[in-house]
Design a protein around this motif. Structure first.
Motif: not given
Length: 413
Positions: A67-69, A85-95, A112-117, A122-128
């Motif tokens: 949804s963000a690409t 892995l980044m989203l799993a940490q943020s959304l499930r493990l509350e990192t 492509p770090r810039r792409l991943a960043h 974007t997804l964090m700003k959307r508060e998904v």
């Protein structure tokens, strides 16, 4: 330049994720190599937790990434795996997001770090958020209808007590719940070796569903039982504790070693034997045979979410062939009047219900329907007299693994 704290755990998680999705390995197979450079036990646990949540929620994480690409990333692209892995940490493990970014982007060194960043930000700003329950992979959605809610959390820890008569005492000592005599469920989190009763061998870890097949054989009273494919030994110990004289057969030297260690710790007696069941011939027949057959293990998806992404028609067909060969052997080794239990920790009807129908049609064994009074925790047999459990059952109590169990007796001649 110093690497951020925790990077080794994230790198190990990425290696495990790659091993499962690209090479079809189990997490158990992938973990030793991936964790080689992760020295501390808490970091190893973190790596396993990250990849476990990524696999459990993979379908939903991928939908968020897409949804963000502008252009979908290939399924096996490294940036997609890192973002999972980044989203799993943020959304499930509350990192915290800053820690996710600091330990995630270095995994894309030279990439492509810039792409991943950008996608992550974007997804964090959307508060998904994620749905209430994981979306199963498409090939399982119809087959496993109603089970997804049982996959939301990793399972709690079920213990099988050596002495059923001490159920109340151990439930009080451990602060757990009991759904049957000889069973205690306790919250996950404490290392098993540190739980009271471990050193004295008062119990062993065994999912509630996996405890049921041996319960259906009852008291052994000195009779002979064969535990086929016995390692790591939970069912062997349960049979021994119920008075059976157990021959515990397994082909794996390593797993049989674990079984022997478990017998030593609990002080229970059995006769471990390393052999290939398809070529071995016993010296006598048995009063009972428990065949907990090799299977796809899709019923263990609560604790092994890799099965959601490794198992397909080819693996199921291979297991069905092996199971039938073992069933044929077991039927010939059973005494007249003896009992056969066939069980698999699989959700697939080809490995469960269809195998039971095949047994009915092939060997002249008499079905011995399972009765509701034999089952704990409000479980009920199927109309055919079989037992079918799945992760969506007992959800309010923490759930249980998926199992199929059938029971037959051999006619007295």
């Amino acid at each position: 330049m110093a690497q951020p704290s925790g990077i080794h755990a994230r790198r190990a998680a990425l290696k495990m994720l790659d091993a499962v999705l690209r090479r079809g390995e189990t997490l158990e197979q992938a973990a030793p190599g991936a964790l080689r450079d992760v020295r501390k036990a808490p970091d190893q646990a973190l790596a396993k937790a990250i990849v476990g949540e990524a696999l459990r929620w993979l379908t939903d994480l991928d939908a968020l990434i897409d949804s963000a690409t502008k252009n979908p990333l290939p399924d096996d692209a490294k940036p997609r795996s890192v973002l999972r892995l980044m989203l799993a940490q943020s959304l499930r493990l509350e990192t915290p997001p800053h820690a996710v970014i600091a330990t995630g982007l270095p995994l894309l060194a030279g990439g492509p770090r810039r792409l991943a960043h950008g996608v992550f930000s974007t997804l964090m700003k959307r508060e998904v958020t994620l749905p209430e329950a994981p979306t199963l992979p498409e090939r399982f959605q119809e087959r496993w209808d109603g089970m997804a809610h049982g996959l939301v959390q990793p399972p709690e820890v079920d213990l099988h007590l050596k002495d059923e008569g001490q159920t109340d005492q151990w439930q009080a000592k451990l602060g757990g719940e009991s759904f049957a005599s000889g069973h205690v469920r306790m919250p996950r989190g404490t290392p098993i070796e540190q739980v009271e009763g471990y050193d004295e061998g008062a119990w062993w870890v065994q999912d509630l569903a996996a405890q049921l097949p041996t319960r259906l054989l009852g008291d052994g009273a000195g009779k002979h039982a064969l535990d086929l494919c016995a390692a790591p030994g939970g069912k062997t110990m349960a049979l021994s504790a119920s008075g059976w004289k157990v021959t515990a057969l397994d082909i794996s030297k390593r797993r049989l070693g674990v079984l022997k260690d478990n017998l030593k710790r609990t002080g229970l007696k059995a006769s471990p034997l390393r052999a290939d069941a398809l070529t071995w011939e016993p010296k006598h027949q048995f009063d009972a045979i428990l065949l907990d057959a090799p299977c796809t293990a899709t019923g263990t998806c609560r604790r092994h979410p890799d099965v959601l992404h490794r198992i397909g028609p080819r693996q199921i067909a291979e297991m069905v062939e092996i199971q039938r060969a073992l069933i044929e052997k077991a039927a010939g080794w059973l005494k007249s009047g003896g009992t056969l239990i066939y069980a698999v920790c699989s959700l697939e009807p080809e490995e469960g219900e269809e195998q039971a129908d095949w047994i009915n049609d092939t060997f002249g064994l008499t079905p011995a329907p399972i009765q509701g009074v034999e089952l704990p925790a409000s479980l009920e047999p199927t109309p055919e007299g079989w037992l079918r459990t799945h992760p969506g059952m007992l959800r309010e109590k923490g759930g249980l693994d998926g199992f199929f169990v059938g029971r037959w007796t051999k006619s007295v001649r």
